[in-house]
Design a protein around this motif. Sequence first.
Motif, mmCIF file in Angstrom:
data_model
loop_
_atom_site.group_PDB
_atom_site.id
_atom_site.type_symbol
_atom_site.label_atom_id
_atom_site.label_comp_id
_atom_site.label_asym_id
_atom_site.label_seq_id
_atom_site.Cartn_x
_atom_site.Cartn_y
_atom_site.Cartn_z
ATOM 1 N N ARG A 9 -26.787 80.640 -1.317
ATOM 2 C CA ARG A 9 -26.051 80.635 -0.051
ATOM 3 C C ARG A 9 -25.519 79.239 0.236
ATOM 4 O O ARG A 9 -26.169 78.233 -0.071
ATOM 5 C CB ARG A 9 -26.948 81.101 1.089
ATOM 6 N N THR A 10 -24.347 79.218 0.856
ATOM 7 C CA THR A 10 -23.740 77.935 1.226
ATOM 8 C C THR A 10 -24.035 77.585 2.684
ATOM 9 O O THR A 10 -23.546 76.570 3.182
ATOM 10 C CB THR A 10 -22.227 77.995 1.013
ATOM 11 N N ASP A 11 -24.823 78.441 3.368
ATOM 12 C CA ASP A 11 -25.222 78.150 4.743
ATOM 13 C C ASP A 11 -26.670 78.578 4.929
ATOM 14 O O ASP A 11 -27.317 79.072 4.010
ATOM 15 C CB ASP A 11 -24.306 78.873 5.752
ATOM 16 N N PRO A 43 -20.356 74.665 -1.802
ATOM 17 C CA PRO A 43 -19.612 75.923 -1.992
ATOM 18 C C PRO A 43 -19.245 76.218 -3.438
ATOM 19 O O PRO A 43 -19.107 77.387 -3.815
ATOM 20 C CB PRO A 43 -18.360 75.721 -1.130
#
Length: 470
Positions: A139-141, A148
Amino acid sequence: MSTLVALARAQAFASGKAQPIATVRHLHVSDDPLVLIPLAMAGEANAPLAAMIGTSLEKPRLLVVSQPRNRDERFAFTAALAGELLPYLESFATETEAVAVDRGRDVRYRYVDAPQVWVPNPGGVDFLRLLGRSTRFRRTDGDYPVPPAVPLLGQWLTFLASAAEMPGSALLSNTVQALGMHWTTGQSAAEDAQLGSLFAWITEGAAAAREAENGPVAGPATDPGFDNKVLAPLIAESSPELEEVLRDLLTPTWERMWRSLDLLRALPAGARVGTRWDSDRDTYSAFVEHLAEDGAPQPRRDGAVAAASRLQRLENAAARYAVQRAFDDPLVMAEHRLTGAAFAGVVTLANPDRIDDTGKRPVLRPRIMVATTEPVRVEAGTNLTSPARPSQKAKVISVAPTADGCDVLLELSGGMGRKLVAEPGSVPAVGERILLTTLSEAYRPGAAFPDPADTPWTHGGPPAAAVTSA
């Protein structure tokens, strides 16, 4: 190991020089490849230590993880790798060409070229597969976010590793396998897996190969002695000398890989290499389109139907690749001639205008007689193919022994046009030497697989009773 390869290996051992086992190159070599040498830390599951990457011999880029056990540094390394690899992979998604489909009634589009990534050995392919699997779902968050580019790199690595499993594909190639397909040495298959030794056998001979065995490894695993004496102290002390040590370790492999590409380019490409590269371009184009439209990462594992379908595609590709290599290369076909799956002969009689009118309508069915001195291990009714006329079938009518061999009577069909008169050159003429074989490039239809929901519960589908009660 085939008979001819075993003979070539014995000759290599006796002469101290690698022997060619192919007369043409059986894989595509790009004019703009990318070379990638991954290196992993021993004792850690696929923990990246370094990578040397680039599209030019003179300009390698070295990426280093000074503390491979540190999660942040590992993902920073992966992001840096993405920064080098993704622009290259995406740079081919520009110009397209139209391809006729459905017998010219429609067209589709694909990119005019595709990327080609080279790694030193099969271990490099496995490293990229595992790295892709460990990054494409990140996941990028939220908690523990990653840059990303990391999950996108994971999707690309999974795509390349999957393509590498397909026989004949050249999107992700490893140098050891490519060299071993065209030359054989006087050492064991396990020793051939060492790129330095294999390359030395081909370019210099056995004496140089013995020296190369003690040289630096080509990754992704490192030498235990190097790990204990050199690498471990540098990592423990976070020494700035680590980068230079790793550069010295990887540079010889980097140079050998580029020289290996030159060796392969020196061989003429097989006639069917271009067709396989067209398939690679189709695969690349489809994946780029998937990323643009959907972008969902590949599943963690295939379902039962998808796995069975993929296995069938791999089996068909392997059979087709074996036939294409034999059709392209007389040295490969010679092995099939030894086993009786192929024979060569001279056309002694030909009736190119023969018409078969025993059916509902007359059809063109020329007959030829082929005299051969080679063993013929086929029976009447067997369909044969000539690599010179792959779209034409030659049905064996009879095999008659002669003083020095046998005469084979054949009936031809296909590849002669749609009229009752054969097109010029489509029927072998008297005096022509032809090769005939049981091998065939004919299309193999796929099996009919059930819908995933219709598979039994042991293979992913729910039991019928459970569905009804629900």
